[in-house]
Motif scaffolding. Structure first.
Motif, PDB file in Angstrom:
ATOM      1  N   UNK A 169       9.860   1.610 -18.062  1.00 34.41           N
ATOM      2  CA  UNK A 169      10.356   2.278 -16.885  1.00 34.41           C
ATOM      3  C   UNK A 169       9.380   2.004 -15.745  1.00 34.41           C
ATOM      4  N   UNK A 170       9.878   1.690 -14.602  1.00 32.16           N
ATOM      5  CA  UNK A 170       9.034   1.372 -13.449  1.00 32.16           C
ATOM      6  C   UNK A 170       9.214   2.426 -12.360  1.00 32.16           C
ATOM      7  N   UNK A 171       8.173   2.655 -11.593  1.00 31.22           N
ATOM      8  CA  UNK A 171       8.221   3.536 -10.435  1.00 31.22           C
ATOM      9  C   UNK A 171       7.284   2.957  -9.383  1.00 31.22           C
ATOM     10  N   UNK A 172       7.303   3.516  -8.202  1.00 31.63           N
ATOM     11  CA  UNK A 172       6.527   2.985  -7.087  1.00 31.63           C
ATOM     12  C   UNK A 172       5.422   3.969  -6.714  1.00 31.63           C
ATOM     13  N   UNK A 173       4.248   3.460  -6.398  1.00 32.57           N
ATOM     14  CA  UNK A 173       3.181   4.309  -5.879  1.00 32.57           C
ATOM     15  C   UNK A 173       3.495   4.587  -4.413  1.00 32.57           C
ATOM     16  N   UNK A 174       3.535   5.865  -4.049  1.00 34.09           N
ATOM     17  CA  UNK A 174       3.883   6.256  -2.680  1.00 34.09           C
ATOM     18  C   UNK A 174       2.709   6.963  -2.024  1.00 34.09           C
ATOM     19  N   UNK A 175       2.650   6.882  -0.708  1.00 33.78           N
ATOM     20  CA  UNK A 175       1.593   7.527   0.061  1.00 33.78           C
ATOM     21  C   UNK A 175       2.030   8.954   0.400  1.00 33.78           C
ATOM     22  N   UNK A 176       1.152   9.917   0.161  1.00 35.19           N
ATOM     23  CA  UNK A 176       1.367  11.324   0.491  1.00 35.19           C
ATOM     24  C   UNK A 176       0.173  11.773   1.318  1.00 35.19           C
ATOM     25  N   UNK A 177       0.284  11.690   2.635  1.00 31.78           N
ATOM     26  CA  UNK A 177      -0.851  12.005   3.492  1.00 31.78           C
ATOM     27  C   UNK A 177      -1.945  10.987   3.272  1.00 31.78           C
ATOM     28  N   UNK A 178      -3.147  11.460   2.938  1.00 28.82           N
ATOM     29  CA  UNK A 178      -4.258  10.536   2.705  1.00 28.82           C
ATOM     30  C   UNK A 178      -4.375  10.148   1.226  1.00 28.82           C
ATOM     31  N   UNK A 179      -3.460  10.631   0.393  1.00 25.97           N
ATOM     32  CA  UNK A 179      -3.492  10.339  -1.037  1.00 25.97           C
ATOM     33  C   UNK A 179      -2.275   9.517  -1.439  1.00 25.97           C
ATOM     34  N   UNK A 180      -2.231   9.115  -2.690  1.00 30.17           N
ATOM     35  CA  UNK A 180      -1.098   8.365  -3.221  1.00 30.17           C
ATOM     36  C   UNK A 180      -0.654   9.011  -4.521  1.00 30.17           C
ATOM     37  N   UNK A 199       2.847   9.037  -7.711  1.00 28.55           N
ATOM     38  CA  UNK A 199       4.068   8.442  -8.234  1.00 28.55           C
ATOM     39  C   UNK A 199       5.101   9.534  -8.456  1.00 28.55           C
ATOM     40  N   UNK A 200       6.349   9.168  -8.356  1.00 32.42           N
ATOM     41  CA  UNK A 200       7.447  10.079  -8.661  1.00 32.42           C
ATOM     42  C   UNK A 200       7.795   9.865 -10.131  1.00 32.42           C
ATOM     43  N   UNK A 201       7.762  10.924 -10.909  1.00 33.35           N
ATOM     44  CA  UNK A 201       8.094  10.835 -12.329  1.00 33.35           C
ATOM     45  C   UNK A 201       9.570  11.195 -12.481  1.00 33.35           C
ATOM     46  N   UNK A 202      10.358  10.302 -13.058  1.00 30.72           N
ATOM     47  CA  UNK A 202      11.799  10.559 -13.199  1.00 30.72           C
ATOM     48  C   UNK A 202      12.080  11.830 -13.992  1.00 30.72           C
ATOM     49  N   UNK A 203      13.188  12.485 -13.657  1.00 31.97           N
ATOM     50  CA  UNK A 203      13.561  13.758 -14.278  1.00 31.97           C
ATOM     51  C   UNK A 203      13.675  13.653 -15.797  1.00 31.97           C
ATOM     52  N   UNK A 204      14.240  12.562 -16.318  1.00 34.55           N
ATOM     53  CA  UNK A 204      14.392  12.450 -17.767  1.00 34.55           C
ATOM     54  C   UNK A 204      13.035  12.382 -18.481  1.00 34.55           C
ATOM     55  N   UNK A 205      12.024  11.816 -17.829  1.00 35.40           N
ATOM     56  CA  UNK A 205      10.678  11.783 -18.407  1.00 35.40           C
ATOM     57  C   UNK A 205      10.083  13.189 -18.379  1.00 35.40           C
TER      58      UNK A 205
END
Length: 73
Positions: free
Chosen positions: A1-12, A14-20
């Motif tokens: 399963x793949x996901x993307x690293x996203x920026x949240x303010x000054x941090x980064x 990942x979004x963990x899928x609901x099924x996980x």
């Protein structure tokens, strides 16, 4: 399963899928541990320390002492 690293303010993050989340019995606000390996990483639910767990168990056993005594017969 793949996901993307996203920026949240000054941090980064990942979004963990609901099924996980459902499979690990996690929800928003729960803590996880990141364990690093030579070939990647593993995310595992973080559980309280052994001492915290034992303190909770002792409180429950004291509260339900009479019921536990009856059940042990």
């Amino acid at each position: 399963m793949a996901t993307v690293i996203r920026k949240f303010g000054s941090e980064a993050g990942v979004i963990i899928p609901k099924d996980v989340l459902d499979a690990l019995h996690l929800k928003a606000g729960d803590e996880i541990e990141i364990i690093s390996h030579a070939d990647g990483m593993t995310l595992v639910p973080k559980h309280g320390s052994f001492e915290e767990q034992m303190t909770s168990a002792r409180k429950a056993m004291a509260k339900y002492r009479a019921a536990l005594k009856e059940l042990s017969k």
